[in-house]
Design an enzyme around this catalytic site. Sequence first.
Site, short mmCIF file in Angstrom:
data_model
loop_
_atom_site.label_atom_id
_atom_site.label_comp_id
_atom_site.label_asym_id
_atom_site.label_seq_id
_atom_site.Cartn_x
_atom_site.Cartn_y
_atom_site.Cartn_z
N MET A 88 -12.06 4.89 -0.56
CA MET A 88 -12.69 5.22 0.72
C MET A 88 -13.37 6.57 0.53
O MET A 88 -12.93 7.60 1.04
CB MET A 88 -11.63 5.26 1.83
CG MET A 88 -11.17 3.87 2.25
SD MET A 88 -9.67 3.88 3.22
CE MET A 88 -8.46 3.83 1.91
N HIS A 113 -8.42 1.16 -3.78
CA HIS A 113 -9.33 1.06 -2.64
C HIS A 113 -9.97 2.42 -2.42
O HIS A 113 -9.34 3.34 -1.90
CB HIS A 113 -8.52 0.60 -1.42
CG HIS A 113 -9.30 0.55 -0.14
ND1 HIS A 113 -8.69 0.41 1.09
CD2 HIS A 113 -10.63 0.60 0.12
CE1 HIS A 113 -9.60 0.39 2.04
NE2 HIS A 113 -10.79 0.51 1.49
N MET A 135 -11.70 -5.21 5.89
CA MET A 135 -10.79 -4.31 6.61
C MET A 135 -10.45 -4.93 7.97
O MET A 135 -11.33 -5.39 8.68
CB MET A 135 -11.44 -2.94 6.83
CG MET A 135 -11.63 -2.11 5.58
SD MET A 135 -10.12 -1.80 4.64
CE MET A 135 -9.11 -0.89 5.83
N ASP A 159 -6.73 -5.86 4.91
CA ASP A 159 -6.06 -4.57 4.82
C ASP A 159 -6.03 -3.90 6.19
O ASP A 159 -7.08 -3.58 6.74
CB ASP A 159 -6.84 -3.70 3.82
CG ASP A 159 -6.24 -2.32 3.61
OD1 ASP A 159 -5.12 -2.08 4.10
OD2 ASP A 159 -6.89 -1.51 2.93
N HIS A 172 -1.47 -1.56 -3.94
CA HIS A 172 -2.72 -1.14 -3.30
C HIS A 172 -2.71 0.38 -3.18
O HIS A 172 -1.77 0.97 -2.65
CB HIS A 172 -2.82 -1.81 -1.93
CG HIS A 172 -4.11 -1.57 -1.22
ND1 HIS A 172 -5.26 -2.29 -1.47
CD2 HIS A 172 -4.44 -0.67 -0.26
CE1 HIS A 172 -6.23 -1.87 -0.69
NE2 HIS A 172 -5.77 -0.88 0.07
N SER A 181 0.84 -1.21 0.00
CA SER A 181 0.00 0.00 0.00
C SER A 181 0.87 1.25 0.00
O SER A 181 1.62 1.50 0.95
CB SER A 181 -0.90 0.02 1.23
OG SER A 181 -1.47 1.30 1.38
N MET A 183 -8.81 8.53 -0.37
CA MET A 183 -9.62 8.99 0.78
C MET A 183 -10.15 10.39 0.52
O MET A 183 -9.41 11.25 0.04
CB MET A 183 -8.77 9.02 2.04
CG MET A 183 -8.11 7.71 2.36
SD MET A 183 -7.12 7.89 3.85
CE MET A 183 -6.42 6.26 3.98
N ASP A 185 -4.78 3.70 -1.94
CA ASP A 185 -5.84 4.15 -1.03
C ASP A 185 -6.30 5.56 -1.37
O ASP A 185 -5.56 6.52 -1.19
CB ASP A 185 -5.32 4.14 0.40
CG ASP A 185 -5.13 2.74 0.94
OD1 ASP A 185 -6.09 1.95 0.88
OD2 ASP A 185 -4.02 2.45 1.43
#
Length: 219
Positions: A67, A65, A136, A175, A32, A7, A36, A34
């Site tokens: 979020m 991913h 998660m 994760d 990965h 990540s 957000m 992320d």
Amino acid sequence: MNILAPSILAADFSRLGEQIGQAEAAGARYLHIDVMDGLFVPSISFGMSVIQSIRQCTELFFDVHLMIEKPERYIKEFADCGADLINFHLEATENTADIIREIHTLHKKAGITIKPATPVKEIEPYLDMVDMVLVMTVEPGFGGQELIPECLEKVRELRQILTHRGLGHVDVEVDGGINQKNLRQVLEAGANVIVSGSSVFHNDIDTNVRELLSQMQGC
Ligand code: DX5
Ligand code: ZN
């Protein structure tokens, strides 16, 4: 097949391309990523332009991913900027089935993600539609947290349901808080795609990736 997904949230962003290259050279095949939005989770990370830039410098499989609230607003943008797989949160939308269909229409893989407090039964209606479920193992929003052991029960339950329903091809990703010490436990629970931020990008990336991969191959 067991897969490691480093990540980049834990990377040094001033050397992002170089560090991704080190993870790839050490044998990682997934990355990965992320995203957000400061609403679904308190923090803000980065978006499409960063993904588009790193797409130019690596062949790694991009596991994005999301979020973000109402991910349906941005599926096409993330597909276009280089995602290979798009994970979105069940808790962030009321249009789960439509989003999965849209991701597949764009010829990307689709993953559905649940937070620690969301029971596995809530994703059961979608299991035959997805390529991956991301469970998660910390509250989403920040790297460097400790794994919540109760979440591994959900991984076990999910793996059993998938097996019983003849859906063994669906990947189970975990994760948050996974490191060289608890990896074996996580694999034994039934996860096969392992996200790791701090345990890859802090200290020596080459050593970290090789150690994690060798444990994963031994299982
Ligand atoms: C947390 C992110 C994770 C995070 C994991 O919200 O979804 O992907 O980067 O980082 P570590 O491995 O440090 O817990
Ligand atoms: Zn993540």
